[in-house]
Design a protein around this motif. Structure first.
Motif: not given
Ligand SMILES: NC(=O)C1=CN([C@@H]2O[C@H](COP(=O)(O)OP(=O)(O)OC[C@H]3O[C@@H](n4cnc5c(N)ncnc54)[C@H](O)[C@@H]3O)[C@@H](O)[C@H]2O)C=CC1
Ligand SMILES: CC(=O)C(=O)O
Ligand SMILES: [Mg+2]
Length: 372
Positions: A4-6, A14-16, A36-39, A47-48
């Motif tokens: 999982g990636c929040p 702003f990193r992920v 998570e959406t927008g992560a 997201d796409a």
């Protein structure tokens, strides 16, 4: 395993933790990925792009934490995230526990297995998951310091490279590891007069052989450090004792001997900082003044250049992430002593001695919890 990636929630972060490329590899290894959406948006990943790899987009962090066996992040979990961790869950991210008792207590209480990027080691004695962000923060440090030196920001009003007839800024870099080397190269490239101080003679030798003529080196005795700090327009703090609280190498009473408006950039702030007067700041409010000296102490500097940083971090974490997912944390840590060095907390116990020493808490060797 479900990974999982929040979305990161530290201010201006702003990193992920997972790039779409890493998600694709994890899925190719037979794992599930939830994001998570927008992560990824802050790093330029929509997201796409994750969905195209087969990852599932979830509406909020709570759902990601509830569904995932392993949480992959960038920054240390914030208080609200720590409440969502649970017994048996794996957390793989930067932690920087030594200066952070509140986080340490929460992670111990969570029952989770927490592996810190910054203490994973490699065969050459390096820190492979810290290095890419140290490269970024090192290159950013003179840039941020140059901005801090501008009059409008409270600085001394000195231009890094000077101009014909006017000399350059004097820059002292304390610690000549990854941050220090990159900072010194960039500061020298901007035309500043740069000296790097380190306690390690082999390191100084290497720097001198590689960069002699670009910047100078000095042994980091207390006397040399005090002398160069007093002469400097900018001092960059870049020391590290892995996992431990940073040694305080410049005391408050030395500030009065520095040039008024000089800039301190304490990159080592994530381990508590190497100046007595350092306290962590954010990208929103990065600088403050003590005794006429401007301090820049942002603990997540690479977040400012999130796209570069996310991709660089993802390149480094991917093999370890896949090992943890493929083998499970215990077998992966048993098989690889370098990944094992990342284990800081497991099932209510601290497993990193330097953190225990810094915080006055008991710790057990990682080997002991693996054997259990
Ligand atoms: N603020 C931020 O956004 C970021 C902070 N960092 C931090 O920057 C710090 C430095 O990291 P790296 O360069 O990767 O570490 P490194 O291990 O590559 O280099 C540290 C250097 O400090 C030297 N050193 C240790 N004690 C010393 C002392 N008493 N006097 C002089 N030199 C001493 C070591 O010999 C070594 O060469 C760490 O605390 C790291 O977590 C890293 C990336 C981002
Ligand atoms: C190393 C670290 O703490 C960062 O990249 O934010
Ligand atoms: Mg940090």
């Amino acid at each position: 395993m479900r990974i999982g990636c929040p979305k990161e929630i530290k201010p201006q972060e702003f990193r992920v933790g997972l790039t779409p490329a890493a998600a694709a590899e994890a899925i190719a290894h037979g794992h599930e990925v939830v994001v998570e959406t927008g992560a990824g948006v802050g790093s330029g990943f929509e997201d796409a792009e994750y969905a195209a790899t087969g990852a599932t987009i979830l509406p909020d962090a709570a759902t990601v934490f509830a569904q995932a066996d392993m949480i992959v992040k960038v920054k240390e979990p914030q208080a609200v995230e720590r409440k969502m961790l649970r017994d048996g869950q794996v957390l793989f991210t930067y932690l920087h526990l030594a200066p952070d008792p509140a986080q340490t207590h929460d992670l111990i209480a969570s029952g989770a297995t927490c592996i810190a990027y910054e203490t994973v080691t490699d065969r050459m004695g390096g820190l492979p998951l810290l290095a890419p962000m140290s490269e970024v923060a090192g290159k950013l440090a003179p840039q941020m310091g140059a901005w801090t030196l501008q009059k409008a920001n409270g600085g001394r009003g000195v231009l890094m490279g000077g101009v014909p007839g006017v000399g350059p800024a004097q820059v002292a870099v304390i610690g000549g590891g990854v941050v220090g080397t990159h900072a010194a190269r960039v500061a020298a490239g901007m035309g500043a007069d740069v000296v790097v101080l380190d306690r390690s003679l082999p390191r100084l030798r290497h720097l001198d052989e590689t960069f002699g003529g670009v910047f100078r080196t000095r042994y980091a005795s207390a006397t040399n450090t005090a002398e160069l700090v007093a002469q400097a327009d900018m001092v960059i703090g870049a020391v590290l004792v892995p996992g431990a609280a940073a040694p305080k190498l410049v005391k408050r009473d030395q500030l009065s001997g520095m040039k008024t408006g000089a800039a301190i950039v304490d990159v080592a702030i994530d381990q508590g900082g190497c100046f007595e007067t350092s306290k962590a700041t954010t990208h929103e409010d990065p600088i403050y003044e003590v005794d006429g000296i401007m301090h820049y102490c942002v603990a997540n500097m690479p977040g400012a250049v999130a796209r570069t940083s996310t991709i660089a971090l993802g390149n480094a974490t991917l093999p370890f992430l896949l090992a943890l997912a493929d083998k499970g944390w215990r077998a992966a840590c048993l098989a690889d002593p370098h990944l094992r060095a990342g284990l800081n907390v497991h099932a209510g116990q601290l497993t990193y001695a330097a953190v225990g020493e810094a915080l006055g808490l008991p710790s057990v060797p990682a080997e002991d919890v693996l054997a259990a």
